[in-house]
Design an enzyme around this catalytic site. Structure first.
Site, PDB file in Angstrom:
ATOM      1  N   PRO A  91      -6.801   8.894   6.273  1.00  0.00           N
ATOM      2  CA  PRO A  91      -6.885   9.672   5.021  1.00  0.00           C
ATOM      3  C   PRO A  91      -6.282  11.069   5.200  1.00  0.00           C
ATOM      4  CG  PRO A  91      -9.007   8.650   5.534  1.00  0.00           C
ATOM      5  CD  PRO A  91      -8.131   8.474   6.747  1.00  0.00           C
ATOM      6  N   GLU A 118     -14.790   6.835  12.948  1.00  0.00           N
ATOM      7  CA  GLU A 118     -14.313   8.091  12.347  1.00  0.00           C
ATOM      8  C   GLU A 118     -12.842   8.351  12.668  1.00  0.00           C
ATOM      9  OE1 GLU A 118     -15.982   9.579  10.061  1.00  0.00           O
ATOM     10  OE2 GLU A 118     -17.544   8.097  10.426  1.00  0.00           O
ATOM     11  N   ARG A 163      10.034  -5.025   2.200  1.00  0.00           N
ATOM     12  CA  ARG A 163      10.874  -5.255   1.020  1.00  0.00           C
ATOM     13  C   ARG A 163      12.215  -4.532   1.120  1.00  0.00           C
ATOM     14  NH1 ARG A 163       9.506  -3.881  -3.761  1.00  0.00           N
ATOM     15  NH2 ARG A 163       9.656  -5.843  -4.872  1.00  0.00           N
ATOM     16  N   ASP A 178      12.635  -1.518  -9.171  1.00  0.00           N
ATOM     17  CA  ASP A 178      11.176  -1.612  -9.229  1.00  0.00           C
ATOM     18  C   ASP A 178      10.576  -0.251  -9.575  1.00  0.00           C
ATOM     19  OD1 ASP A 178      10.443  -4.229  -8.673  1.00  0.00           O
ATOM     20  OD2 ASP A 178      10.713  -3.974  -6.511  1.00  0.00           O
TER      21      ASP A 178
END
Ligand code: SAM
Length: 241
Positions: A91, A118, A163, A178
C-alpha cells in the site's frame, strides 16, 4: 520475458497457468517461476516473520530469509548478464496503473516479492536498490485498500502487464484503445454491444449499426468522455492514470 515470484503461498499463483497468461507461458513468450519462501527459512518452524522493532501489532517479514530467497533467484538469470527488475506490492507505493504495467512489460526479467503480515522489513528494498544485478526496485500499490497479502496484487499486475507483451493478446490493437490507453487519450472505454441487436426491450445504439466508421469513432469518443466524467473525473484533471 521471465517472471519469478517468491511467496509463502505458491498455490495462490496457480491462476497464472490459465487464460491469457497461461497461454503465453505455453507459447514461450512468458516463463513464470514460483518459489516457496519457506525453503529459505532454516529453523524448525521455518519462520519467515518476527515482531516489529519499536513495538506495535502484527509481524514483519524477516530480511535474512527474503534476502537468501531473492539471492537464489538472482543467481539464475534468464540469460548471462540479464538484470532483474524487482516489484514489491505494498500500500505504501506508487499507484500501479496503465503506464506502470506498460513499463514493466518492457523489462526482460521481473521478480515479484509479495509479502504477508505487516510487510517486508524495509531494508530489503533499500539493499536491492544497490545491487548490480538489479535495474530497479518498484513499490506498487494496486488500489486504496489493504489486502491480506501481496499475491492477489501480483496476479493483478502480471495480468495487466502481460497484455502489453507482443503476441499475448489475440488482437494486439485492443491495448491501444482500451480504457486508460493513450490511444483513447487516457479516457475510459465506450460501452460495448454485440448480437442480438434487439434484446428484451433494449436495442443497440443506431450509430453502431450504421457502418459509418467516422460516426462510430466520434460516438465512442463522446461516450468514453461521458463515462470518464461520470466515474473518473480525476482522469480528466490529469490526476489519475
Ligand atoms: N502494514 C501495511 C500497511 O499498513 O501499509 C499493510 C500490510 S498488508 C496486511 C500485507 C501485504 O499485502 C503487503 O505487504 C503487500 O504485499 C500486500 N498488499 C496489501 N494491500 C495492498 C495494495 N493495496 N497494493 C499492493 N499490495 C498490497
Amino acid at each position: 520475458m521471465r517472471i519469478d515470484i517468491i511467496t509463502i503461498f505458491p498455490e495462490y499463483l496457480s491462476p497464472l497457468a490459465l487464460s491469457l497468461v497461461g497461454k503465453a507461458c505455453e507459447a514461450g513468450s512468458l516463463d513464470v517461476r514460483v518459489h516457496d519462501l519457506r525453503e529459505h527459512a532454516h529453523d524448525r518452524h521455518r519462520t519467515v516473520d518476527d515482531s516489529p522493532f519499536g513495538g506495535g501489532p502484527g509481524m514483519v517479514m524477516k530480511p535474512d530469509v527474503w534476502g537468501e530467497a531473492i539471492d537464489a533467484v538472482l543467481s539464475q538469470p534468464p540469460a548471462a548478464g540479464a538484470r532483474a527488475t524487482l516489484v514489491v506490492p505494498t500500500p505504501v507505493g506508487h499507484r500501479f496503473n496503465h503506464a506502470a504495467a506498460e513499463g514493466l512489460a518492457a523489462q526482460e526479467w521481473l521478480v515479484f516479492l509479495p509479502a504477508r503480515y505487516e510487510g517486508l522489513d524495509a531494508r530489503i528494498a533499500a539493499h536491492y536498490r544497490t545491487r548490480a544485478e538489479v535495474t530497479a526496485v518498484h513499490e506498487y500499490c494496486i488500489g486504496d485498500y489493504v489486502l491480506a497479502g501481496g499475491e492477489a496484487a501480483v496476479l493483478v499486475m502480471v495480468e495487466a502487464l502481460a497484455r502489453f507483451i507482443p503476441g499475448v493478446l489475440g488482437n494486439d490493437e485492443s491495448v491501444l484503445d482500451d480504457s486508460f490507453a493513450p490511444g483513447a487519450d487516457g479516457l475510459l472505454a465506450a460501452p460495448a454491444y454485440t448480437r442480438p441487436a434487439q434484446w428484451r426491450d433494449l436495442s443497440v445504439p443506431e450509430v453502431l449499426l450504421s457502418g459509418d466508421h467516422a460516426r462510430i469513432a466520434a460516438w465512442r469518443r463522446e461516450q468514453g468522455l461521458q463515462a470518464t466524467r461520470d466515474y473518473r473525473p480525476d482522469l480528466l484533471r490529469g490526476e489519475g492514470s
